[in-house]
Design an enzyme around this catalytic site. Sequence first.
Site, PDB file in Angstrom:
ATOM      1  N   ARG A   1       3.842   8.129  42.628  1.00  0.00           N
ATOM      2  CA  ARG A   1       4.295   6.986  43.427  1.00  0.00           C
ATOM      3  C   ARG A   1       3.133   6.033  43.719  1.00  0.00           C
ATOM      4  O   ARG A   1       3.310   4.815  43.768  1.00  0.00           O
ATOM      5  CB  ARG A   1       4.949   7.489  44.711  1.00  0.00           C
ATOM      6  CG  ARG A   1       6.242   8.245  44.465  1.00  0.00           C
ATOM      7  CD  ARG A   1       7.019   8.475  45.731  1.00  0.00           C
ATOM      8  NE  ARG A   1       6.729   9.721  46.394  1.00  0.00           N
ATOM      9  CZ  ARG A   1       7.432  10.850  46.225  1.00  0.00           C
ATOM     10  NH1 ARG A   1       8.441  10.881  45.388  1.00  0.00           N
ATOM     11  NH2 ARG A   1       7.129  11.945  46.900  1.00  0.00           N
TER      12      ARG A   1
ATOM     13  N   PHE B   1      17.515   5.759  40.224  1.00  0.00           N
ATOM     14  CA  PHE B   1      17.587   7.149  40.720  1.00  0.00           C
ATOM     15  C   PHE B   1      16.648   7.283  41.921  1.00  0.00           C
ATOM     16  O   PHE B   1      15.801   8.169  41.992  1.00  0.00           O
ATOM     17  CB  PHE B   1      17.189   8.155  39.633  1.00  0.00           C
ATOM     18  CG  PHE B   1      17.882   7.972  38.313  1.00  0.00           C
ATOM     19  CD1 PHE B   1      19.159   8.483  38.106  1.00  0.00           C
ATOM     20  CD2 PHE B   1      17.263   7.304  37.275  1.00  0.00           C
ATOM     21  CE1 PHE B   1      19.793   8.327  36.878  1.00  0.00           C
ATOM     22  CE2 PHE B   1      17.889   7.141  36.039  1.00  0.00           C
ATOM     23  CZ  PHE B   1      19.159   7.661  35.841  1.00  0.00           C
TER      24      PHE B   1
ATOM     25  N   ASP C   1      20.959   4.307  43.436  1.00  0.00           N
ATOM     26  CA  ASP C   1      21.231   5.744  43.344  1.00  0.00           C
ATOM     27  C   ASP C   1      22.743   5.950  43.408  1.00  0.00           C
ATOM     28  O   ASP C   1      23.461   5.153  44.034  1.00  0.00           O
ATOM     29  CB  ASP C   1      20.543   6.515  44.480  1.00  0.00           C
ATOM     30  CG  ASP C   1      20.430   8.006  44.187  1.00  0.00           C
ATOM     31  OD1 ASP C   1      19.361   8.437  43.731  1.00  0.00           O
ATOM     32  OD2 ASP C   1      21.415   8.742  44.420  1.00  0.00           O
TER      33      ASP C   1
ATOM     34  N   ASN D   1      26.065   4.365  39.527  1.00  0.00           N
ATOM     35  CA  ASN D   1      25.629   5.274  38.473  1.00  0.00           C
ATOM     36  C   ASN D   1      24.675   4.509  37.558  1.00  0.00           C
ATOM     37  O   ASN D   1      25.082   3.545  36.901  1.00  0.00           O
ATOM     38  CB  ASN D   1      26.844   5.782  37.695  1.00  0.00           C
ATOM     39  CG  ASN D   1      26.484   6.776  36.616  1.00  0.00           C
ATOM     40  OD1 ASN D   1      25.367   6.821  36.121  1.00  0.00           O
ATOM     41  ND2 ASN D   1      27.444   7.610  36.242  1.00  0.00           N
TER      42      ASN D   1
ATOM     43  N   ASP E   1      13.364   7.592  37.459  1.00  0.00           N
ATOM     44  CA  ASP E   1      13.068   8.939  37.966  1.00  0.00           C
ATOM     45  C   ASP E   1      14.366   9.746  38.010  1.00  0.00           C
ATOM     46  O   ASP E   1      14.868  10.088  39.084  1.00  0.00           O
ATOM     47  CB  ASP E   1      12.433   8.843  39.352  1.00  0.00           C
ATOM     48  CG  ASP E   1      12.062  10.201  39.933  1.00  0.00           C
ATOM     49  OD1 ASP E   1      11.920  11.161  39.140  1.00  0.00           O
ATOM     50  OD2 ASP E   1      11.948  10.304  41.170  1.00  0.00           O
TER      51      ASP E   1
ATOM     52  N   CYS F   1      11.887  15.643  34.634  1.00  0.00           N
ATOM     53  CA  CYS F   1      11.535  16.755  35.526  1.00  0.00           C
ATOM     54  C   CYS F   1      12.165  18.067  35.062  1.00  0.00           C
ATOM     55  O   CYS F   1      12.476  18.935  35.879  1.00  0.00           O
ATOM     56  CB  CYS F   1      11.942  16.446  36.961  1.00  0.00           C
ATOM     57  SG  CYS F   1      13.720  16.196  37.195  1.00  0.00           S
TER      58      CYS F   1
END
Length: 422
Positions: A232, A248, A270, A298, A326, A366
């Site tokens: 970040r 996101f 988000d 979405n 992200d 991730c």
Amino acid sequence: MKQARPYPKLIVTRKAARALKAGHPWVFEGEVIEAEPCANGSVVDVFEENGTWQGAGLLSQESKIRVRIVTRNANDRLDEAFWARRVAYAWEHRKVAMGGCALPGCEPDTNACRVVFSEADGMPGLIVDRYEHVLVSQVGTVGMELLRPIIYPLLLKVLQEDGQDVRCIYERNDSPSRVKEGLPQTKGWWDGQGAEVPDTPRIKVVENGLSFDLDIENSQKTGFFLDQKYNRRAVRQIAGGRRVLDCFCHVGPFGLNAAAGGADFVRCVDVSQTAIDLAAENARLNGLDDRMDFTCANVLEYLPELRKGRARLREEGGPFDLIVLDPPAFTKSRGTVKHAARGYREINYEAMRLLPRGGYLATCSCSHFMTRDLLAEAIADAAHQANVQLKQVEERQQAPDHPILWGVPETHYLDFFVFQVV
């Protein structure tokens, strides 16, 4: 092994022994040849067929991962003193890796960090995150479930003796992994050993000099994604004077860092209205709401909408010259990696088509199944499809409070790139 051992014996295949010798701590169900009777969650000694001791670990009778090794030192006894050392080692690592990394004039980075990262800290199945005075734990294995009455007081003791204002533990034992271990899903304050229990699971946390209002009871994971702390900052460093699209966004940490870095405008997106509401509250909390706005949508549908409709793009605050992607893990198994790669390729393609030449893209994955090389391949394919070239600014990983244990690829799960579109 000549000395007497107090733990039941479990014999494994040569294949399992080779993996253990290479440093991986798991023994799978099909690799067990013979096991002495013992209770679920017990400490067991693991031996190869030829009688060579391979280590001691915690037994999970209902899991495909039958044993998780916790020590390869034959002199260790897995008593309270052993776990006290493990907790102390884990905290010392955070102090060394993050203690001197705080932004000037800001809170210590150890005020919000992961204190225990499962296998990487020798405590398989245990996650503990610190949010100021609260520890939030997730227990995913039966062995750690039985050790909670020992390890929880040790966590409080070790941190408090180091002068840390840590008072209580909130348990987020509601992860799906517990079902595989035959454990119930629960959440709530741990009330053992006279721990202070607050009236609410809503807490204020400061990270990178920014305040966040977190709901540790209902938010994803333990309430926040601490692994992106320094990523970040990387976005903050390039955000000055830019119009930023944070996709996101969860509760807004990338967007807030961009705004704090001098962005002209930030749009946070988000799919969760709860997350959007918290992100908006966090913007107000930091006095950044005059340069930020929020959309519940979405992202997979939202990005093509912006690309195809100029009016819609202007309505959302575009054109944007910095986009942050992200996403949640698109794959949680090896069998769905190809499908996940298409998803990463799609969102990066859409972002690249929205960015002007000279714009910036911060993008990540991730999921440890989506390896660094697979992610890079998906991004490169997206760039080719979008007819752009990427100039790499930076390549990063998860923050060091989520240490990567070599020989255990599952501990390396976050890869993060910053590019300029040229």
